[in-house]
Design a protein around this motif. Structure first.
Motif, PDB file in Angstrom:
ATOM      1  N   LEU A 102      14.445  -0.449   0.281  1.00  0.00           N
ATOM      2  CA  LEU A 102      14.979   1.284  -0.642  1.00  0.00           C
ATOM      3  C   LEU A 102      14.117   2.322  -1.440  1.00  0.00           C
ATOM      4  O   LEU A 102      13.523   2.836  -0.895  1.00  0.00           O
ATOM      5  N   PHE A 103      12.880   1.032  -1.438  1.00  0.00           N
ATOM      6  CA  PHE A 103      12.117   1.548  -2.458  1.00  0.00           C
ATOM      7  C   PHE A 103      10.951   2.274  -1.734  1.00  0.00           C
ATOM      8  O   PHE A 103      10.385   3.330  -1.901  1.00  0.00           O
ATOM      9  N   LEU A 104      10.498   1.155  -0.845  1.00  0.00           N
ATOM     10  CA  LEU A 104       9.306   1.486   0.059  1.00  0.00           C
ATOM     11  C   LEU A 104      10.014   2.499   1.181  1.00  0.00           C
ATOM     12  O   LEU A 104       8.227   3.337   1.958  1.00  0.00           O
ATOM     13  N   SER A 105      11.317   3.065   1.183  1.00  0.00           N
ATOM     14  CA  SER A 105      12.087   4.328   2.117  1.00  0.00           C
ATOM     15  C   SER A 105      11.195   5.570   1.027  1.00  0.00           C
ATOM     16  O   SER A 105      10.156   6.085   2.060  1.00  0.00           O
ATOM     17  N   GLU A 106      11.235   5.335  -0.097  1.00  0.00           N
ATOM     18  CA  GLU A 106      10.880   6.618  -0.551  1.00  0.00           C
ATOM     19  C   GLU A 106       9.633   7.063  -0.698  1.00  0.00           C
ATOM     20  O   GLU A 106       8.521   7.577  -0.116  1.00  0.00           O
ATOM     21  N   VAL A 107       8.000   5.204  -0.485  1.00  0.00           N
ATOM     22  CA  VAL A 107       6.949   5.249  -0.731  1.00  0.00           C
ATOM     23  C   VAL A 107       6.694   5.638   0.694  1.00  0.00           C
ATOM     24  O   VAL A 107       5.789   6.786   1.208  1.00  0.00           O
ATOM     25  N   ARG A 108       7.321   5.804   1.433  1.00  0.00           N
ATOM     26  CA  ARG A 108       6.898   5.767   2.661  1.00  0.00           C
ATOM     27  C   ARG A 108       6.546   7.589   3.244  1.00  0.00           C
ATOM     28  O   ARG A 108       5.837   8.537   3.772  1.00  0.00           O
ATOM     29  N   ALA A 109       7.844   7.441   2.998  1.00  0.00           N
ATOM     30  CA  ALA A 109       8.185   9.293   3.341  1.00  0.00           C
ATOM     31  C   ALA A 109       6.922  10.002   2.482  1.00  0.00           C
ATOM     32  O   ALA A 109       6.440  11.504   2.659  1.00  0.00           O
ATOM     33  N   GLN A 110       6.246   9.793   0.951  1.00  0.00           N
ATOM     34  CA  GLN A 110       5.519  10.822   0.592  1.00  0.00           C
ATOM     35  C   GLN A 110       4.026  10.367   0.870  1.00  0.00           C
ATOM     36  O   GLN A 110       3.460  10.824   0.362  1.00  0.00           O
ATOM     37  N   ALA A 111       4.334   9.227   1.949  1.00  0.00           N
ATOM     38  CA  ALA A 111       2.740   8.278   1.963  1.00  0.00           C
ATOM     39  C   ALA A 111       1.389   9.478   2.965  1.00  0.00           C
ATOM     40  O   ALA A 111       0.465   9.776   2.173  1.00  0.00           O
ATOM     41  N   PRO A 112       1.989  11.162   3.220  1.00  0.00           N
ATOM     42  CA  PRO A 112       0.987  11.679   3.457  1.00  0.00           C
ATOM     43  C   PRO A 112       0.529  12.211   2.310  1.00  0.00           C
ATOM     44  O   PRO A 112      -1.044  13.042   2.699  1.00  0.00           O
ATOM     45  N   VAL A 113       1.169  12.061   1.206  1.00  0.00           N
ATOM     46  CA  VAL A 113       0.803  13.160  -0.087  1.00  0.00           C
ATOM     47  C   VAL A 113      -0.911  13.633  -0.367  1.00  0.00           C
ATOM     48  O   VAL A 113      -1.902  14.483  -0.177  1.00  0.00           O
ATOM     49  N   PRO A 114      -1.371  11.511  -0.460  1.00  0.00           N
ATOM     50  CA  PRO A 114      -2.424  11.738  -1.312  1.00  0.00           C
ATOM     51  C   PRO A 114      -3.700  12.211  -0.363  1.00  0.00           C
ATOM     52  O   PRO A 114      -4.527  13.175  -0.977  1.00  0.00           O
ATOM     53  N   THR A 115      -3.856  12.454   0.315  1.00  0.00           N
ATOM     54  CA  THR A 115      -4.769  12.447   2.001  1.00  0.00           C
ATOM     55  C   THR A 115      -4.640  13.748   2.032  1.00  0.00           C
ATOM     56  O   THR A 115      -5.920  14.475   1.875  1.00  0.00           O
ATOM     57  N   LEU A 116      -3.369  14.702   1.660  1.00  0.00           N
ATOM     58  CA  LEU A 116      -3.615  16.099   1.709  1.00  0.00           C
ATOM     59  C   LEU A 116      -4.354  16.552   0.158  1.00  0.00           C
ATOM     60  O   LEU A 116      -4.889  17.464   0.695  1.00  0.00           O
ATOM     61  N   ARG A 117      -3.758  16.046  -0.331  1.00  0.00           N
ATOM     62  CA  ARG A 117      -3.652  16.217  -1.276  1.00  0.00           C
ATOM     63  C   ARG A 117      -5.496  16.452  -1.753  1.00  0.00           C
ATOM     64  O   ARG A 117      -6.236  17.361  -2.410  1.00  0.00           O
ATOM     65  N   SER A 118      -6.089  15.115  -0.968  1.00  0.00           N
ATOM     66  CA  SER A 118      -7.611  15.261  -1.549  1.00  0.00           C
ATOM     67  C   SER A 118      -8.571  16.392  -0.878  1.00  0.00           C
ATOM     68  O   SER A 118      -9.331  17.056  -1.013  1.00  0.00           O
ATOM     69  N   PHE A 119      -8.001  16.515   0.437  1.00  0.00           N
ATOM     70  CA  PHE A 119      -8.384  17.999   1.511  1.00  0.00           C
ATOM     71  C   PHE A 119      -8.012  19.362   0.332  1.00  0.00           C
ATOM     72  O   PHE A 119      -9.301  20.029   0.193  1.00  0.00           O
ATOM     73  N   LEU A 120      -6.901  19.847   0.069  1.00  0.00           N
ATOM     74  CA  LEU A 120      -6.486  20.966  -0.407  1.00  0.00           C
ATOM     75  C   LEU A 120      -7.510  20.953  -1.562  1.00  0.00           C
ATOM     76  O   LEU A 120      -7.527  21.807  -1.461  1.00  0.00           O
ATOM     77  N   LYS A 121      -7.768  20.106  -2.541  1.00  0.00           N
ATOM     78  CA  LYS A 121      -8.727  20.051  -3.461  1.00  0.00           C
ATOM     79  C   LYS A 121      -9.291  20.726  -3.533  1.00  0.00           C
ATOM     80  O   LYS A 121     -10.139  21.516  -4.773  1.00  0.00           O
ATOM     81  N   LEU A 122     -10.362  20.253  -2.361  1.00  0.00           N
ATOM     82  CA  LEU A 122     -11.464  21.024  -1.984  1.00  0.00           C
ATOM     83  C   LEU A 122     -11.221  23.069  -1.785  1.00  0.00           C
ATOM     84  O   LEU A 122     -12.488  23.365  -1.736  1.00  0.00           O
ATOM     85  N   TYR A 123     -10.468  23.646  -1.680  1.00  0.00           N
ATOM     86  CA  TYR A 123     -10.366  24.893  -1.222  1.00  0.00           C
ATOM     87  C   TYR A 123      -9.874  25.437  -1.989  1.00  0.00           C
ATOM     88  O   TYR A 123      -8.998  25.255  -2.607  1.00  0.00           O
ATOM     89  N   THR A 124      -9.740  27.283  -2.146  1.00  0.00           N
ATOM     90  CA  THR A 124      -8.810  27.641  -2.416  1.00  0.00           C
ATOM     91  C   THR A 124      -7.722  28.191  -1.460  1.00  0.00           C
ATOM     92  O   THR A 124      -6.491  29.059  -1.988  1.00  0.00           O
ATOM     93  N   SER A 125      -8.252  28.237   0.167  1.00  0.00           N
ATOM     94  CA  SER A 125      -7.496  28.999   0.807  1.00  0.00           C
ATOM     95  C   SER A 125      -7.865  28.368   1.972  1.00  0.00           C
ATOM     96  O   SER A 125      -9.121  28.628   2.243  1.00  0.00           O
ATOM     97  N   LEU A 126      -7.166  27.885   3.412  1.00  0.00           N
ATOM     98  CA  LEU A 126      -7.473  27.653   4.190  1.00  0.00           C
ATOM     99  C   LEU A 126      -6.553  27.324   5.275  1.00  0.00           C
ATOM    100  O   LEU A 126      -5.827  27.919   4.717  1.00  0.00           O
ATOM    101  N   ASP A 127      -7.051  27.380   6.477  1.00  0.00           N
ATOM    102  CA  ASP A 127      -6.145  27.733   8.039  1.00  0.00           C
ATOM    103  C   ASP A 127      -5.640  26.459   8.068  1.00  0.00           C
ATOM    104  O   ASP A 127      -6.356  25.510   8.063  1.00  0.00           O
ATOM    105  N   ALA A 128      -4.199  26.625   8.332  1.00  0.00           N
ATOM    106  CA  ALA A 128      -3.549  25.278   8.776  1.00  0.00           C
ATOM    107  C   ALA A 128      -4.213  24.276  10.364  1.00  0.00           C
ATOM    108  O   ALA A 128      -4.202  23.720   9.572  1.00  0.00           O
TER     109      ALA A 128
END
Lengths: 581, 241
Positions: free
Chosen positions: A404-430
């Motif tokens: 059950l815990f891993l299902s929560e972890v997997r649900a937010q799995a894409p977050v760190p990668t997105l975060r590392s990209f967004l950190k580089l910009y103030t605005s960005l085309d999807a």
């Protein structure tokens, strides 16, 4: 052994009407079963008495002396003596004589205490001991359940015993003991009255004849913590936090007087918060107790609980690593640094958010989670069902909660990668962001919504009472919004922190000042030879300053007047070379 | 900010239920009927009370004889639409090992439906709304729809509220096509739906969402906040020195 312990416990507390608290649902079996055994017992009585006499004659004198002295201490309500007997005497004798065998039965030593078995009504016991009673009770329950759940390793004899065991150590019987103590002690009424600021006289009237006695009050109090633990073990994390209603989680709470209880409470509360996906609350809980353990370390090295506390602390560092990977925060650098030392490797894997991090989550979760139990035994009483059960073993409770815990972890799995990209910009085309990530644009936009939700969490606000209360709050330093196809990003930064540094150094300066003030003046002749500074400075400083203190003071004056640049080099002792702008 | 108080104790909870949820009577198996009736009221009225439903599962956990798969499935359906909150997993957590009593006349529907419900839950958690609708509308979920969600008043609207919750925080403007795929509506029906929410649609079909704290990101510098308690040692020293 476990069963016997429970019945002893119930005997000792007979006066408390243990079975009235929540009813005796589903345990009629026990009582029907006890009836026929009484005759058997009568037949064996004579034989037993002889055996007891024989056992008594081989008791070591040291043990006899201990029992007599301890009995006297209890009669006198001599808390200091009882504490010594409990914390050292008992352990020493156990090590010496009873490391491999059990202590003699109560009947064997009964002659030593004049067969004294009156109720414990006026007794006072160390709080530590009262906690240990509740703690051990739940530990026995948990161990029995774990042992009971392993069908394959049972001998024929054990299978027979378990088939007849019925409701022995049922969840109901355990909850009954805890709720009885809570109700009898009226601990909830007591805590509510304290919070309302009622007078001691009003309170003692309110809590009744049991509740006024520290023994019952603390047993009641510790039973609430016991409930927190039992419900956590059974996987009911909401109820675990709900039963804590009225217990204040702060350093002034009564449970903090017993360190083991303090640590246990925070461990289970923190863990429940993880399972409720309230990572910031979990982090705050762990930080608070881990700092406490760090501060108390020097006082606890000799306590017999020290090892246990350290083990629990280590599991909390692991849980902290998990929470921090899922909800990055900078709450406490000190704790974060220790976590990096101990679980740095797992932490960096977990923080990446990809499938590679899953084994690290798994490893730390299984290491640090409570020893989950099933509420019910395997069907030992029905051979047919038992063989079905054996052919298709259900998942172990720890594995169920892990998945059950891993299902929560997997649900937010894409977050760190997105975060590392967004950190580089103030605005960005999807579309551009999707192409960076080599992802489908629609899928990525959905992941952004996940990221948004992962950066919000229900979190407890300071003045809220219940542990389940809270408000939804942002938890991340990186925020964004999607405007049709444009992603706008905003980042919050933490300003430099100065207070800690200044507080530490002010305190240091005060200590130096005190030391110098309390030192005798150096002999006149010696001082004239070694000092560079003119001696009138000494008199000005009130006669207390030696060279070190004087420099510090001077440095302080200069820095305050922001004119100390010229002599900055001399001020290193007190100011550590920080720039004062 | 949304307070958890409404989740801990919804306004629709009666005093009788509150006594069961917060008192020791919650352990009495004789009360399971009261709680089950309350669940069915939730099914009929769009109310929701997670803690009361967990109390049913607790009684099932302690008294396997009480187990009623239909009740469990309905509880899970209700919990499904409280995403992104973890209610669904909190419920699953209390379903211990599978009940060993299998009535051959009436097979237990839970083992076949549980994987579907779990997958639907994961899709909502991952905001994969078009995939959620695809599975929910598929043949695999037919028995779930025909036997259960059809009875659950407002189920699809409850799912759409999950969608709205996710969209409202993440978007300032969103195209009708995208929103339609999330809500499982025809593009032509979207304007009517969003107008009820107070959102506006321009001529090009682009929907503007009202400002809220979640879709107005601002850059801030968090300044250090010194507590008086940190300074007590210094101040008390200054007094004694």
């Amino acid at each position: 052994m476990a069963q016997r312990w429970e019945s002893d416990f119930e005997d000792d507390l007979q006066a408390v009407d243990l079975n009235l608290a929540i009813g005796t649902y589903g345990q009629n079996g026990i009582y029907e079963d006890t009836q026929p055994r009484i005759d058997e017992a009568t037949l064996l009585a004579v034989q037993q008495q002889m055996a007891q006499q024989a056992a008594f004659s081989v008791l070591p004198d040291e043990v006899k002396r201990f029992v007599v002295r301890f009995h006297q201490a209890v009669l006198d309500n001599n808390l200091a003596e009882i504490t010594v007997a409990y914390e050292s005497g008992w352990n020493k004798l156990t090590e010496k004589y009873y490391a491999k065998i059990e202590w003699p039965e109560a009947e064997v030593i009964a002659p030593l205490v004049n067969d004294d078995s009156e109720g414990p009504v006026t007794l006072e016991l160390p709080e530590q001991w009262l906690w240990d009673i509740i703690d051990e009770f739940i530990y026995q329950f948990q161990s029995f359940c774990v042992w009971r759940s392993k069908v394959k390793s049972k001998s024929e004899e054990e299978l027979g015993l378990l088939a007849d065991a019925g409701q022995v150590w049922s969840s109901y019987s355990v909850l009954n003991v805890l709720y009885s103590l809570i109700q009898k002690s009226r601990i909830h009424e007591h805590m509510a009255a304290l919070q309302e600021g009622k007078s001691p006289a009003e309170i003692s009237e309110l809590v009744g004849e049991y509740g006024v006695r520290p023994l019952y009050r603390m047993l009641g109090y510790f039973s609430i913590i016991g409930l927190l633990r039992v419900h956590s073990l059974l996987g009911d994390f909401t109820l675990a936090l709900k039963v804590m209603e009225g217990v204040e989680l702060n350093q002034k709470s009564p449970f903090t007087r017993v360190t083991a209880c303090h640590v246990t409470t925070y461990y289970y509360v923190g863990f429940c918060y993880i399972m409720l996906r309230r990572y910031p609350d979990a982090i705050r809980t762990f930080v608070s107790i881990l700092n406490f353990i760090l501060r108390m370390r020097q006082y606890h090295t000799r306590s017999y609980q020290y090892d246990q506390i350290n083990k629990t602390a280590d599991r909390m560092y692991a849980l902290y690593a998990i929470c921090n990977a899922l909800s990055p925060s900078r709450l406490d650098d000190n704790i974060s640094n220790i976590v990096k030392e101990r679980y740095g490797e797992q932490f960096s894997k977990m923080s990446k958010g990809s499938e590679e991090g899953i084994p690290a989550f798994e490893e730390l979760f299984l290491y640090a989670c409570p020893k989950f139990i099933n509420a019910n035994p395997p069907p030992y009483d029905d051979p047919e069902l038992l063989s079905i059960y054996l052919n298709d073993l259900p998942t172990e409770p720890a594995q169920r909660h892990l998945s059950l815990f891993l299902s929560e972890v997997r649900a937010q799995a894409p977050v760190p990668t997105l975060r590392s990209f967004l950190k580089l910009y103030t605005s960005l085309d999807a579309t551009k962001l999707a192409s960076f990530l080599d992802a489908d644009e629609e899928e990525m936009v959905q992941q952004l919504m996940v990221m948004k939700q992962a950066s919000r969490s229900v979190s407890r606000v300071e003045n809220e009472k219940g542990l389940l209360d809270g408000q939804t709050m942002p938890t991340s330093d990186l925020d964004f919004v999607i405007d049709e196809n444009m992603v706008h990003i905003a980042e919050s930064t933490v300003g430099r922190r100065y207070a800690g540094w200044f507080i530490r150094n002010t305190e240091h300066a005060q200590r130096v000042f005190d030391t110098v003030k309390n030192s005798p003046l150096p002999p006149k002749s010696g001082s004239a030879q070694t000092q560079h500074q003119p001696s009138h400075r000494e008199r000005e400083g009130g006669g207390g300053g030696g060279e070190r203190g004087e420099r510090g003071e001077r440095g302080g004056d200069r820095a305050n007047a922001s004119g100390g640049q010229k002599n900055a080099g001399h001020n290193k002792v007190a100011w550590g070379g920080v720039k004062v702008n | 900010m949304v307070a958890a108080a409404g989740w801990v104790q919804p306004e629709t909870r009666t005093e009788q239920i509150e006594n069961l949820v917060s008192g020791v009577d919650r352990y009495n198996p004789n009360n399971v009927g009261i709680l089950e009736d309350y669940l069915y009221r939730q099914i009929r009225t769009e109310e929701y009370d997670c803690l009361a439903n967990l109390a049913i599962l607790k009684l099932y956990q302690f008294n396997p004889d009480l187990y009623n798969p239909d009740v469990v499935i309905n509880i899970l359906i209700k919990a499904l639409t409280s995403s992104p909150f973890p209610d669904f997993n909190l419920c699953i957590s209390l379903l211990d090992q599978r009940p060993t009593i299998q009535n051959t006349d009436e097979p237990d529907p839970l083992p076949t439906l549980l994987p579907i419900l779990t997958t639907l839950h994961n899709l909502l958690q991952q905001c994969r709304f078009p995939a959620f609708w695809a599975l929910y509308r598929s043949e695999n979920a037919e028995s779930l729809r025909d036997n259960y969600t059809v009875e659950c008043v407002g189920f699809e609207d409850a799912v759409r509220r999950v969608v709205v919750h996710a969209v409202v925080g993440a978007f300032r403007r969103i195209s009708s096509e995208r929103l339609a795929s999330y809500l499982h509506l025809d593009v032509e029906d979207v304007p009517e739906y969003v107008q009820k929410l107070g959102w506006t649609v321009d001529a090009g079909g682009v929907i503007s969402l009202p400002s809220n704290p979640d879709n107005q990101p601002v850059s801030t510098v968090v300044q250090e906040n010194v507590q008086l308690s940190q300074l007590t040692k210094i101040i008390s020293h200054a007094q004694t020195a």
